[in-house]
Write a protein that holds these residues in place. Structure first.
Motif, PDB file in Angstrom:
ATOM      1  N   GLN A  41       0.816  -1.206   0.000  1.00  0.00           N
ATOM      2  CA  GLN A  41       0.000   0.000   0.000  1.00  0.00           C
ATOM      3  C   GLN A  41       0.859   1.269   0.000  1.00  0.00           C
ATOM      4  OE1 GLN A  41      -3.426  -0.204  -0.205  1.00  0.00           O
ATOM      5  NE2 GLN A  41      -3.255   1.986  -0.666  1.00  0.00           N
ATOM      6  N   GLY A  42       0.709   2.074  -1.058  1.00  0.00           N
ATOM      7  CA  GLY A  42       1.420   3.344  -1.158  1.00  0.00           C
ATOM      8  C   GLY A  42       2.877   3.245  -1.541  1.00  0.00           C
ATOM      9  N   LYS A  43       3.408   2.028  -1.713  1.00  0.00           N
ATOM     10  CA  LYS A  43       4.815   1.868  -2.062  1.00  0.00           C
ATOM     11  C   LYS A  43       5.033   2.184  -3.548  1.00  0.00           C
ATOM     12  CE  LYS A  43       6.504   0.176   1.875  1.00  0.00           C
ATOM     13  NZ  LYS A  43       5.280   0.226   2.681  1.00  0.00           N
ATOM     14  N   ARG A  44       6.112   2.911  -3.818  1.00  0.00           N
ATOM     15  CA  ARG A  44       6.495   3.188  -5.207  1.00  0.00           C
ATOM     16  C   ARG A  44       7.249   1.968  -5.740  1.00  0.00           C
ATOM     17  NH1 ARG A  44       7.888   7.483  -2.276  1.00  0.00           N
ATOM     18  NH2 ARG A  44      10.126   7.009  -2.467  1.00  0.00           N
ATOM     19  N   LEU A  45       6.721   1.356  -6.771  1.00  0.00           N
ATOM     20  CA  LEU A  45       7.284   0.103  -7.292  1.00  0.00           C
ATOM     21  C   LEU A  45       7.598   0.260  -8.770  1.00  0.00           C
ATOM     22  CD1 LEU A  45       6.072  -3.478  -6.473  1.00  0.00           C
ATOM     23  CD2 LEU A  45       6.633  -2.847  -8.818  1.00  0.00           C
ATOM     24  N   ALA A  67       0.133  -0.727  -4.720  1.00  0.00           N
ATOM     25  CA  ALA A  67       1.417  -0.148  -5.108  1.00  0.00           C
ATOM     26  C   ALA A  67       1.229   0.959  -6.146  1.00  0.00           C
ATOM     27  CB  ALA A  67       2.335  -1.228  -5.678  1.00  0.00           C
ATOM     28  N   GLN A  68       2.109   1.941  -6.111  1.00  0.00           N
ATOM     29  CA  GLN A  68       2.170   2.969  -7.150  1.00  0.00           C
ATOM     30  C   GLN A  68       3.163   2.469  -8.200  1.00  0.00           C
ATOM     31  OE1 GLN A  68       3.171   6.735  -5.319  1.00  0.00           O
ATOM     32  NE2 GLN A  68       1.703   6.435  -3.659  1.00  0.00           N
ATOM     33  N   VAL A  69       2.644   1.863  -9.250  1.00  0.00           N
ATOM     34  CA  VAL A  69       3.468   1.107 -10.195  1.00  0.00           C
ATOM     35  C   VAL A  69       3.895   1.965 -11.383  1.00  0.00           C
ATOM     36  CG1 VAL A  69       3.587  -0.937 -11.665  1.00  0.00           C
ATOM     37  CG2 VAL A  69       2.290  -1.014  -9.517  1.00  0.00           C
ATOM     38  N   VAL A  70       5.185   1.890 -11.708  1.00  0.00           N
ATOM     39  CA  VAL A  70       5.735   2.481 -12.922  1.00  0.00           C
ATOM     40  C   VAL A  70       6.386   1.346 -13.707  1.00  0.00           C
ATOM     41  CG1 VAL A  70       7.352   4.151 -13.904  1.00  0.00           C
ATOM     42  CG2 VAL A  70       6.169   4.661 -11.758  1.00  0.00           C
ATOM     43  N   VAL A  71       6.089   1.278 -15.000  1.00  0.00           N
ATOM     44  CA  VAL A  71       6.528   0.143 -15.813  1.00  0.00           C
ATOM     45  C   VAL A  71       7.413   0.616 -16.965  1.00  0.00           C
ATOM     46  CG1 VAL A  71       5.768  -1.820 -17.198  1.00  0.00           C
ATOM     47  CG2 VAL A  71       4.394  -1.069 -15.259  1.00  0.00           C
ATOM     48  N   THR A  72       8.466  -0.140 -17.224  1.00  0.00           N
ATOM     49  CA  THR A  72       9.280   0.047 -18.420  1.00  0.00           C
ATOM     50  C   THR A  72       9.646  -1.315 -18.967  1.00  0.00           C
ATOM     51  OG1 THR A  72      11.174   1.256 -19.351  1.00  0.00           O
ATOM     52  CG2 THR A  72      11.530   0.112 -17.256  1.00  0.00           C
ATOM     53  N   GLY A  73      10.218  -1.350 -20.169  1.00  0.00           N
ATOM     54  CA  GLY A  73      10.557  -2.618 -20.804  1.00  0.00           C
ATOM     55  C   GLY A  73      12.031  -2.924 -20.691  1.00  0.00           C
TER      56      GLY A  73
END
Length: 415
Positions: A41-45, A67-73
């Motif tokens: 909860q609330g973690k930047r992932l 989670a605060q999700v940011v995705v890249t390849g």
């Protein structure tokens, strides 16, 4: 900048993600039983894996769990724009573009790092290595990371040895529910399938050279053998080479195998597994693919240096014509063949792999105050729980030990 949802692509991306959701019973159950306990909860992932539908579903589950999700390849050639659009439409930040130039890909990785992640789920240590090298001031914000590949774990252990790994990292690749299934069955099926579909050639009867006999190489050899190939293994480790012989395969050094082989598939995790002296003795029409992490397992600079022309023979296949007229064919420019020229591992395999990744990230987040910087294996009880969960979704109940059997196993006495 992160990508904006493209309405023309969203529908197809959603369709792909929904297919994954239907065939990921382990992740679905773990989401409902463990992952949603508030740890995320609330973690930047930050999530850096081959960005196709299976990865998108993992990102969605992590976001659903807070989670605060940011995705890249982890590779622009395996990134799918429709999947990126669908993820962005779900409110997840995405830094990725299919087949973008390397400098743009590097920028995307740094953009992801600049979101100051607390948890990193990585592939090839792409984010970890760049954060330590280019954004060291952000290292103190990282709780821990999880690594999916053999290549990445090798890098992490080198970082640990050099004293530059600032947080605990889980070697997810070394979990039994990862390497025993993903590396062997996933790579075996998906890489051989990509070779066959991209070439439209028969494998039965061909001399297929598998370079590297780790878990991936074992899977490749097994599937090639199942297709009727005559398998030759190249290996530097004497124990693994002996294992290949015991498994019924011929073992040669690379120079010998280069003369005999018709299809070549690398799976070493190292550089220059195939290089100039090997190209120089290959048969006309030799076909080469890479099932390892990086394209540099095949030295294409060496191949170009002895070629007089290069042309596209088929989609995904380049034909290098040598000065003496021989032709050598390379699939997907030596990129990871099962993703660059196929759909990657079967969904059910990645369901297990991403269960390992998700629970590894969950473990480091939950035990942040107990773990010192270094490389750790996923605890055995968590690994076995993933297997147990999978069996439950299949409706399988295991045999149990009787009290007498338990007493016997816990005693040294003979009577």
């Amino acid at each position: 900048m992160s990508i904006s949802p493209d309405a023309n692509l969203i529908k197809e991306g959603e369709r792909k993600i929904e297919w994954v959701a239907q065939h990921s019973p382990v992740l679905n159950r773990l989401r409902d039983t463990i992952l949603n306990d508030g740890t995320f909860q609330g973690k930047r992932l930050a999530l850096c894996v081959h960005l196709e539908a299976k990865t998108a579903y993992l990102a969605t589950i992590l976001a659903d769990c807070g989670a605060q999700v940011v995705v890249t390849g982890s590779n622009p050639h395996s990134t799918k724009d429709d999947v990126c659009a669908a993820l962005a439409s779900r409110g997840i930040t995405v830094y990725a573009k299919q087949d973008c130039p390397r400098e743009v890909w590097e920028e995307h990785l740094l953009n992801t790092i600049d979101t100051e992640p607390e948890i990193i789920i990585d592939d090839g240590a792409e984010l970890v290595s760049r954060l330590i090298t280019h954004r060291p001031h952000l290292a103190s914000k990282v709780i821990g990371s999880s690594e999916q590949t053999t290549t990445g774990v090798i890098k992490l252990r080198a970082m640990e040895k050099d004293g530059v790994l600032p947080w605990p990292a889980i070697a997810a690749n070394d979990a039994m529910c990862k390497h025993m299934f993903d590396n062997r069955y996933g790579t075996g099926q998906s890489a051989i399938g990509a070779v066959l579909s991209s070439t439209n050639l028969l494998m039965a009867g061909r001399k297929v050279v598998i370079i590297g006999y780790g878990w991936c190489g074992r899977g490749l050899a097994r599937y090639a053998d199942g297709m009727g190939a005559r398998v030759i293994v190249v290996e530097v480790d004497p124990v693994k080479a002996l294992e290949a012989i015991a498994d019924g395969f011929r073992v040669m050094n690379m120079q010998e195998a280069a003369r005999e082989g018709e299809f070549f598939i690398t799976a070493t995790g190292n550089i220059d597994a195939i290089r100039k002296e090997h190209f120089e003795v290959m048969q006309d029409g030799a076909l080469i693919a890479n099932a390892g992490h990086y394209e540099h397992e095949i030295n294409l600079q060496d191949l170009s240096s002895i070629s007089v022309s290069v042309q596209e023979a088929r989609p995904y296949i380049k034909e290098y014509r040598l000065q003496d007229g021989r032709r050598i064919h390379v699939i997907a420019d030596g990129e990871l063949v099962n993703l660059a020229a196929g759909d990657g591992h079967p969904v059910e395999i990645i369901d297990l792999t991403f269960a390992v990744q998700a629970l590894s990230a969950h473990y480091v987040a939950k035990h942040r105050d107990e773990l010192q910087p270094g490389v750790y294996n996923l605890p055995e009880e968590i690994d076995k729980n993933i297997a147990k969960t999978k069996l439950e979704t299949l409706g399988i109940k295991l045999e149990g030990l009787t009290q007498k059997q338990q007493q016997y196993l816990n005693s040294w006495r003979t009577s």
